[in-house]
Every structure is written in structure tokens, then in C-alpha cells.
Design an enzyme around this catalytic site. Structure first.
Site, PDB file in Angstrom:
ATOM      1  N   SER A  94       0.881  -1.162   0.043  1.00  0.00           N
ATOM      2  CA  SER A  94       0.072   0.110  -0.174  1.00  0.00           C
ATOM      3  C   SER A  94       0.825   1.277  -0.059  1.00  0.00           C
ATOM      4  CB  SER A  94      -0.875   0.155   1.212  1.00  0.00           C
ATOM      5  OG  SER A  94      -1.985   0.822   1.110  1.00  0.00           O
TER       6      SER A  94
ATOM      7  N   HIS B 223      -7.877  -5.580  -0.201  1.00  0.00           N
ATOM      8  CA  HIS B 223      -6.527  -4.857   0.255  1.00  0.00           C
ATOM      9  C   HIS B 223      -6.091  -5.598   1.376  1.00  0.00           C
ATOM     10  CE1 HIS B 223      -4.116  -1.501   0.097  1.00  0.00           C
ATOM     11  NE2 HIS B 223      -4.453  -0.801   1.068  1.00  0.00           N
TER      12      HIS B 223
ATOM     13  N   GLU C 181      -9.177  -4.424  -4.307  1.00  0.00           N
ATOM     14  CA  GLU C 181      -8.433  -3.699  -3.389  1.00  0.00           C
ATOM     15  C   GLU C 181      -9.547  -2.880  -2.447  1.00  0.00           C
ATOM     16  OE1 GLU C 181      -5.238  -3.580  -2.617  1.00  0.00           O
ATOM     17  OE2 GLU C 181      -4.226  -4.246  -4.338  1.00  0.00           O
TER      18      GLU C 181
END
Length: 502
Positions: free
Chosen positions: A197, A421, A325
Site C-alpha cells: 500500500s 486490500h 482492493e
């Protein structure tokens, strides 16, 4: 009668002094791993050093006890997060954690992995049980996790203070690794940097940064979120915070605002409010409010432009994303979006009619799952998956070696319903038994998938090749982890569905 033999705690000598860690497992056995936690790579960023570039720690006498995680820039209780990343109180927040199978073996020359955590550049902590390097240690890789200043303290524009202080923290941590990692059995010339991320964006930023090139040889970016904040936007947010705080937009003015208050104001300054779809469009077009800023110094231009110019072209790269995600976010609006046609929902998102049509045609399977699912996929594609294609294409266009590899993480969690995610992180670290994993994976995460993902990471860190055909050799090719069993593990057009956005 107790015949157990006490195991002496490992002690190594680094530039500032000696540090003592702790063994997990019996030294000499395959699963033994030594952890050295909370070693300062810089002095506490408080007082006169609060908005300064990181300053190397002073040498210490005696032995520094490195048996507990150090203080973290993240503060307070963050509530339930996808990855458990606890906050640790204290002033000395710039630390590294080292996990090694060979402490003190200065000639071992093992490959090194340096991991940078995510959290949108405003949160996150290296003290997560998921980032423990024991599985990489088992496979002969020394692992380091690092902290860095977050939010406005780390990245905000402050007249009279160095820019990109959080980025300078990454550089200082990597310099620390280069100087000291041999004491832990690592080879300073075999460093791979990785992150997820915001951490994935961090390592891509470093890949495109001339000042960082001597500090690593390879990069693995998981769901990389680039910031590349413009100077104008950085100045706007700085002025907004100063106004909200009632202080001058100067170093002294911001230093007069208590740390907790400044964190509150950074959230308020970045809050858009208003229509949810308009908020999504603003986020997708303008990006994250905090993070690496184009400052004309460390970061002279956007990362993609740097890569296009050949910065980092001598480094191997693996990058990829999960399939959905952000779909877990739009799931919450499923009821409200139920009767909204997806073409209408996408209309405010800045696509012309032909692009929108081509994109929806390429995503028929996802479209059939409803507007919320399709909108979540669009957010995922705009923020993460299209960037994978752009970066891989930029690198492939230069040709030759080093190479670029791409992947997709496609296993859908039975708990979350999506390949969401952060879901890939415990598989990448092969830590399926760590606290908090089953909260997002369900009770039976597949160990074979962890073996495949983690094994590829080890192969890349060790040998510079994750084990499948590169995008450089065959553009469009990517490894698909945990996808439909009827589909090939390596696909020649794995990212076909995002091409309309590239």
C-alpha cells in the site's frame, strides 16, 4: 529434574554500540530466529529535531536491550484495522527491527529484505506480528522492518524545514542497514526493499529517486500507492492546517501546535465531505493528501517520469495488486447503489464515453455482480491495477535486463468476499498463524497459497527472479496467485480488464 540448557541471548556490535536481542527457537535448528527490536537508526524527532532531517543516534555505552518494539510514530488506539499494527508510546520513534537466523555471523552474507509498512502515509506501525521475519529467516533471508514519520510531521510542507522528512527517514534507515546489517549476517550489497500500500508506493518512490540508488538492488511493491503530491497541493494543505490551528504557517508556528492536535487538524484539512461519488472522484483524481511530495530536491519529478527517464533501470522489480482492493468499501453502499446503473455511477469519474464503454465491456463478469462491485473494481483499477500496467510498460519499453515481473492476487477471502486490500500480506510473509490473520482470511487460509506467494518472494530476494515469465520479455504476462483453478497460473493478458484506463 529439569535438564534444559539456558540459551544465551544474542549480542551483536553495530556502529553506535552493542545490542542484545532474543532467540525464538533453539540456535542451530532450521526454524531458529533472532529478533532485535526497536534499534534506533536516528535520534528522537522531538524538540529542535521535530521537523528536522533524521540525525544519527549518539553512540551508547554498555548493551542496548533490543527485546521489545520501540516507540512508533503512530499514536493511540487506531481501532480495528485490516492489519494489526499497534502503537507504542515514547519519543524515540525512528527504529528498525531486525530478524535474522545468523546474528553475529559477519561473513554469512545472507540476502536482506527491508520492509516499509503501509497506512496511507498517515498511520501504520512496524510492530505488527505480520511483519515478523521468522519465515524469511527460515529461508535464509535477513529481514528488517522500519518506522518513519507520518502525516504532516513526515510529509507536510513547512517553510524553514527540510521537505519529505518521512522519505529522509526511509533513506536514513537504509543507510543504517548498509552500515550495520553485516553484523546480523546480512549482505549490504544484496538488499531488496519491499512494502505494501503506502509502503508499496514508498519503494516505488525510492526506485525513482536518484539519491537512493546505492541502497538496494531490487524492489517488490505490493499494491503500491504512489503519492507524488504537487508542491501547490502541499502548500495548500499546509496553509489550511495553519489556519485551522490559528498559527503562522512557519516552522515555529507548527511547532507550537501539540502533536495530538496537529494530527486532528491534518485529518480535518484533508476531509472533503459532500457527495460520496464526488468524494471518490476527488480521491481518485487528486490522490492521497499526505505522502512523498515533488520538492525539486529529493523528488524532482513524478515517479513515473523518473522511471521513464531510466532512474532505477538497473534494479529488478516485481509489482502487483489484489483484484479488489477497495470493493469492500463500496460493499457498504450496496443497498443505495442497487438501482443505480453502473454507467451512471461511473459518469462523474472523469472518463469519456468511449473509455467508459470499453472499460465496462472488458469487465463483464464483475459488472454482473452489481454496481457496488463494479464501482469498487473501478476504484481498485484506477488507484492500483492500472499503475501496475503503466510501470511495467515503462520498464519493458526500455528493454534488456534487469527485468520487471507482474502478478495478481486473486484469492477471494470467504470472510470478506473479495481479494481485498491487505489480504495478500500474511501469505507473502507466510504468517498464517499470526494474530489477526483469520479475521480477514477466514478460519482456513490455504497454506499452499502462502507457500507459493512467499516462495516467490524468497526466490526474488535471494536470486533476483520470482519464478515466472517477466513482463519485460512478454508484456502483459503476470502470475495469478489463487485465481480460478481452471485458468493458467501465468496469464499472457492478466491485466486486460484495466487497459482501457491506461
Amino acid at each position: 529434574m529439569n535438564t534444559a540448557v539456558a540459551v544465551e541471548a544474542p549480542v551483536v556490535t553495530i556502529a553506535p554500540g552493542r545490542v542484545r536481542g532474543v532467540w525464538r527457537g533453539t540456535p542451530g535448528t532450521p526454524d531458529a530466529s533472532a529478533a532485535f527490536l526497536g534499534i534506533p537508526f536516528a535520534q528522537p524527532p522531538v524538540g529542535a529535531l521535530r521537523f528536522a532531517a533524521p540525525v544519527a543516534p549518539e553512540p551508547w555505552a554498555g548493551i542496548h536491550e533490543a527485546v521489545e518494539y520501540g516507540a512508533t510514530p503512530q499514536r493511540g488506539d487506531t481501532g480495528i484495522t485490516l492489519i494489526p499494527e499497534p502503537s507504542v508510546a515514547g519519543e524515540s520513534t525512528l527504529n528498525v527491527n531486525v530478524f535474522t537466523p545468523a546474528p553475529g555471523a559477519v561473513d554469512a552474507a545472507l540476502p536482506v529484505l527491508v520492509y516499509i509498512h503501509g497506512g496511507g502515509y498517515t498511520s501504520g506501525s512496524p510492530a505488527s506480528p505480520w511483519y515478523d521475519g521468522r519465515s524469511f529467516n527460515r529461508d535464509g533471508v535477513v529481514t528488517v522492518s522500519v518506522s518513519y514519520r507520518l502525516g504532516f510531521d513526515g510529509f507536510g510542507h513547512i517553510p524553514g524545514a527540510p521537505s519529505n522528512r518521512g522519505v529522509r527517514d526511509w533513506l536514513a534507515a537504509l543507510e543504517w542497514v548498509r552500515e550495520n546489517i553485516a553484523a546480523f549476517g546480512g549482505d549490504p550489497d544484496r538488499v531488496t526493499i519491499a512494502g505494501q500500500s503506502a509502503g508499496g508506493g514508498a519503494v516505488l518512490t525510492l526506485l525513482g529517486m536518484p539519491a537512493a540508488q546505492h541502497l538496494f538492488r531490487a524492489v517488490w511493491s505490493l499494491s503500491g500507492a504512489l503519492a507524488d503530491i504537487s508542491p501547490e497541493r502541499a502548500r495548500t494543505f499546509s496553509a489550511r492546517i495553519a489556519h485551522l490551528a490559528g498559527v503562522e504557517a512557519t516552522r515555529d508556528g507548527f511547532a507550537s501546535v501539540p502533536e495530538d492536535r496537529l494530527r486532528e487538524l491534518q485529518e480535518k484539512a484533508a476531509s472533503a465531505g459532500g457527495n460520496p461519488l464526488a468524494g471518490i472522484r476527488s480521491f481518485l483524481e487528486e490522490g492521497l493528501p499526505w505522502g512523498p511530495t515533488i520538492d525539486g530536491d529529493l523528488i524532482a519529478r513524478p515517479t513515473l517520469d523518473s522511471l521513464r527517464a531510466g532512474v532505477g533501470a538497473d534494479k529488478h522489480l516485481v509489482l502487483g495488486a489484489t483484484d479488489d482492493e477497495f470493493t469492500m468499501i463500496t460493499d457498504g453502499a450496496k443497498g443505495k447503489l442497487r438501482f443505480v446503473p453502473i454507467s451512471l455511477a461511473l459518469r462523474p469519474m472523469g472518463m469519456d464515453r468511449e473509455t467508459r464503454k470499453a472499460y465496462l465491456e472488458a469487465n463483464g463478469e464483475q459488472r454482473a455482480k452489481g454496481t457496488a462491485a463494479m464501482l469498487g473494481r473501478f476504484m481498485t483499477d484506477r488507484m492500483f491495477r492500472s499503475a501496475v500496467v503503466r510501470i511495467a510498460d515503462i520498464r519493458a519499453a526500455r528493454g534488456g535486463d534487469p527485468e520487471t515481473w507482474a502478478y495478481r492476487f486473486s484469492w477471494s477471502s470467504p470472510k470478506m468476499g473479495w481479494a481485498a486490500h491487505c489480504l495478500d500480506v500474511p501469505f507473502w510473509f507466510d504468517c498464517l498463524d499470526a494474530d489477526g490473520v483469520t479475521t480477514i482470511t477466514g478460519d482456513a487460509p490455504p497454506p499452499a497459497l502462502a507457500a507459493a506467494v512467499h516462495g516467490s518472494a524468497v526466490a526474488f530476494v535471494r536470486d533476483g527472479d520470482p519464478g515466472w515469465a517477466s513482463w519485460s520479455g512478454a508484456p502483459g504476462t503476470a502470475r495469478v496467485f489463487g485465481g480460478d483453478a481452471a485458468l493458467p497460473e501465468v496469464s499472457a493478458d492478466a491485466y486486460r480488464s484495466v487497459l482501457a484506463l491506461v
